[in-house]
Design a protein around this motif. Sequence first.
Motif, PDB file in Angstrom:
ATOM      1  N   THR A  14       0.842  -1.207   0.000  1.00 49.44           N
ATOM      2  CA  THR A  14       0.000   0.000   0.000  1.00 49.44           C
ATOM      3  C   THR A  14       0.876   1.255   0.000  1.00 49.44           C
ATOM      4  O   THR A  14       0.616   2.212  -0.733  1.00 49.44           O
ATOM      5  CB  THR A  14      -0.918   0.033   1.245  1.00 49.44           C
ATOM      6  OG1 THR A  14      -0.138  -0.244   2.406  1.00 49.44           O
ATOM      7  CG2 THR A  14      -2.042  -0.971   1.141  1.00 49.44           C
ATOM      8  N   GLY A  37      -5.522   4.118   1.842  1.00 53.55           N
ATOM      9  CA  GLY A  37      -6.718   4.172   2.685  1.00 53.55           C
ATOM     10  C   GLY A  37      -6.638   5.363   3.612  1.00 53.55           C
ATOM     11  O   GLY A  37      -6.281   5.239   4.771  1.00 53.55           O
ATOM     12  N   TRP A 122      -5.315  -7.116   5.299  1.00 51.96           N
ATOM     13  CA  TRP A 122      -4.433  -5.938   5.132  1.00 51.96           C
ATOM     14  C   TRP A 122      -2.963  -6.369   5.150  1.00 51.96           C
ATOM     15  O   TRP A 122      -2.580  -7.271   5.893  1.00 51.96           O
ATOM     16  CB  TRP A 122      -4.732  -4.936   6.257  1.00 51.96           C
ATOM     17  CG  TRP A 122      -3.792  -3.784   6.313  1.00 51.96           C
ATOM     18  CD1 TRP A 122      -3.627  -2.809   5.370  1.00 51.96           C
ATOM     19  CD2 TRP A 122      -2.883  -3.486   7.369  1.00 51.96           C
ATOM     20  NE1 TRP A 122      -2.679  -1.921   5.783  1.00 51.96           N
ATOM     21  CE2 TRP A 122      -2.203  -2.309   7.007  1.00 51.96           C
ATOM     22  CE3 TRP A 122      -2.589  -4.097   8.586  1.00 51.96           C
ATOM     23  CZ2 TRP A 122      -1.237  -1.728   7.810  1.00 51.96           C
ATOM     24  CZ3 TRP A 122      -1.623  -3.518   9.397  1.00 51.96           C
ATOM     25  CH2 TRP A 122      -0.957  -2.343   9.004  1.00 51.96           C
ATOM     26  N   ASN A 172     -10.338  -4.268   5.942  1.00 50.64           N
ATOM     27  CA  ASN A 172      -9.490  -3.768   4.862  1.00 50.64           C
ATOM     28  C   ASN A 172      -8.859  -5.026   4.250  1.00 50.64           C
ATOM     29  O   ASN A 172      -8.260  -5.795   5.003  1.00 50.64           O
ATOM     30  CB  ASN A 172      -8.414  -2.864   5.487  1.00 50.64           C
ATOM     31  CG  ASN A 172      -7.426  -2.316   4.490  1.00 50.64           C
ATOM     32  OD1 ASN A 172      -7.542  -2.549   3.301  1.00 50.64           O
ATOM     33  ND2 ASN A 172      -6.445  -1.580   5.000  1.00 50.64           N
ATOM     34  N   ARG A 360      -8.192  -3.290  -5.139  1.00 49.13           N
ATOM     35  CA  ARG A 360      -8.844  -2.494  -4.101  1.00 49.13           C
ATOM     36  C   ARG A 360      -8.954  -1.044  -4.540  1.00 49.13           C
ATOM     37  O   ARG A 360      -7.992  -0.450  -5.015  1.00 49.13           O
ATOM     38  CB  ARG A 360      -8.053  -2.553  -2.793  1.00 49.13           C
ATOM     39  CG  ARG A 360      -8.791  -1.870  -1.642  1.00 49.13           C
ATOM     40  CD  ARG A 360      -7.933  -1.751  -0.391  1.00 49.13           C
ATOM     41  NE  ARG A 360      -6.957  -0.674  -0.495  1.00 49.13           N
ATOM     42  CZ  ARG A 360      -6.200  -0.252   0.507  1.00 49.13           C
ATOM     43  NH1 ARG A 360      -6.283  -0.845   1.692  1.00 49.13           N
ATOM     44  NH2 ARG A 360      -5.331   0.731   0.333  1.00 49.13           N
TER      45      ARG A 360
HETATM   46  N1  GLU Z   1      -4.120   1.241   6.111  1.00 55.36           N
HETATM   47  C1  GLU Z   1      -4.111   2.076   4.950  1.00 55.36           C
HETATM   48  C2  GLU Z   1      -4.234   1.253   3.678  1.00 55.36           C
HETATM   49  O1  GLU Z   1      -4.439   0.073   3.726  1.00 55.36           O
HETATM   50  C3  GLU Z   1      -2.904   2.960   4.934  1.00 55.36           C
HETATM   51  C4  GLU Z   1      -1.634   2.350   4.437  1.00 55.36           C
HETATM   52  C5  GLU Z   1      -1.144   1.285   5.285  1.00 55.36           C
HETATM   53  O2  GLU Z   1      -0.988   1.522   6.465  1.00 55.36           O
HETATM   54  O3  GLU Z   1      -0.998   0.172   4.775  1.00 55.36           O
HETATM   55  O4  GLU Z   1      -4.147   1.816   2.626  1.00 55.36           O
END
Ligand code: GLU
Length: 384
Positions: A14, A37, A122, A172, A360
Amino acid sequence: MVSQRLQTVPASGTIAISNLVSQMKAEGIDIVSFSMGEPDFTTPSNIIDAACDSLHAGFTHYTPSTGIPELRAAIADYTKRNDNVPCDASNVLVTPTKQAIFMTCLAYIDPGDEVILPDPSWVSYEACVRLAGGVPVYIPTRFEDGFVVDPALIEQAITPRTRMIILNTPTNPTGAVIPKETLKQIADIAIKHDIKVMSDEIYSAIIYEGKHTSMASFPGMFEHTILISGLSKTFAMTGWRLGWAIAPAEDIKNINKLQSHSISCCTSFVQKAAVEALTGPQKSKFDMVAAFRKRRDLALDLISEIPGMECNVPNGAFYLFPKYNKDIPSAKLAEILLKEGHVAVTPGTAFGPGGEGFFRISYATSEDQIQEGIARIRKVLADL
Ligand code: GLU
């Protein structure tokens, strides 16, 4: 040569895409970004004022490593009031949300320990497990089930080496909300097998039907849960880096050992601002959720008009996880969308092998950007 530990993980997918987007934007390329995100709203002004006031008052020194007492109390009250979690200030460690996840893994996972987590999940859960020497054990979730994890599969995956289950609801990258009955079944499994659950509930306030259920709210479950949350998503405070872990006081003591050897404490004046976020007016939080709902509906409508694309209607967070019907790996498709379409998405496989065939979209951006970005996706897919 870097450590073997570091060699077990790639850099965050990400963050990598968002860095690339920043670089392309700096080069003057007009990119629509659905990658990070991150709410596009500015932090509510009462929170900014609280930070400025505390700076001017000279609140610029170290704080206790666990966090300032008034913030620990405010976090406990907020979580008790909103999510029915039986906690008090002694159960709170103030720390950035990702740091809480990282330290929890370091505190409780030994080399070779197995950690069960849904696929897709995630990106950084798997990395934190690996960095602690653990073995991620993915449980597949299905598009057809709205990506809700099946408790029976969790129980089947448990072995004598299982040390932890990682859950995230709202989820997520899929936006799925795990129903209360399903969470209860997982809680029963965790209690029966005496396994800790690291429950990341950072999106708990961003839910469109019904109410969030916290894993730590079930009878007997508080003792088995490390509840992770923070301010970033709820109050549009991503840059402030402030979150927390809530757990039995003994666990907080253990995790705080790592905090005392790493960041020492969170930024002092940010902690004062956090007290204002949690105890001050909450209207902007509800306004932002209402805006996210409108954006979700708009994005879903536009995606439904793209031939060959399908998407669940997610009930929380600010992500869509659509399925596409081209025979092309999601990493490659994301690259083509970015380079040729100038629209940034995160490939499904950044979130685990089950993300193949998906990408996503973070719709925490303006309606204009949503219209333009999905039009670009449509065009690229039509030309492929
Ligand atoms: N949690 C958010 C995302 O999935 C921010 C980036 C990260 O922390 O991975 O985009």
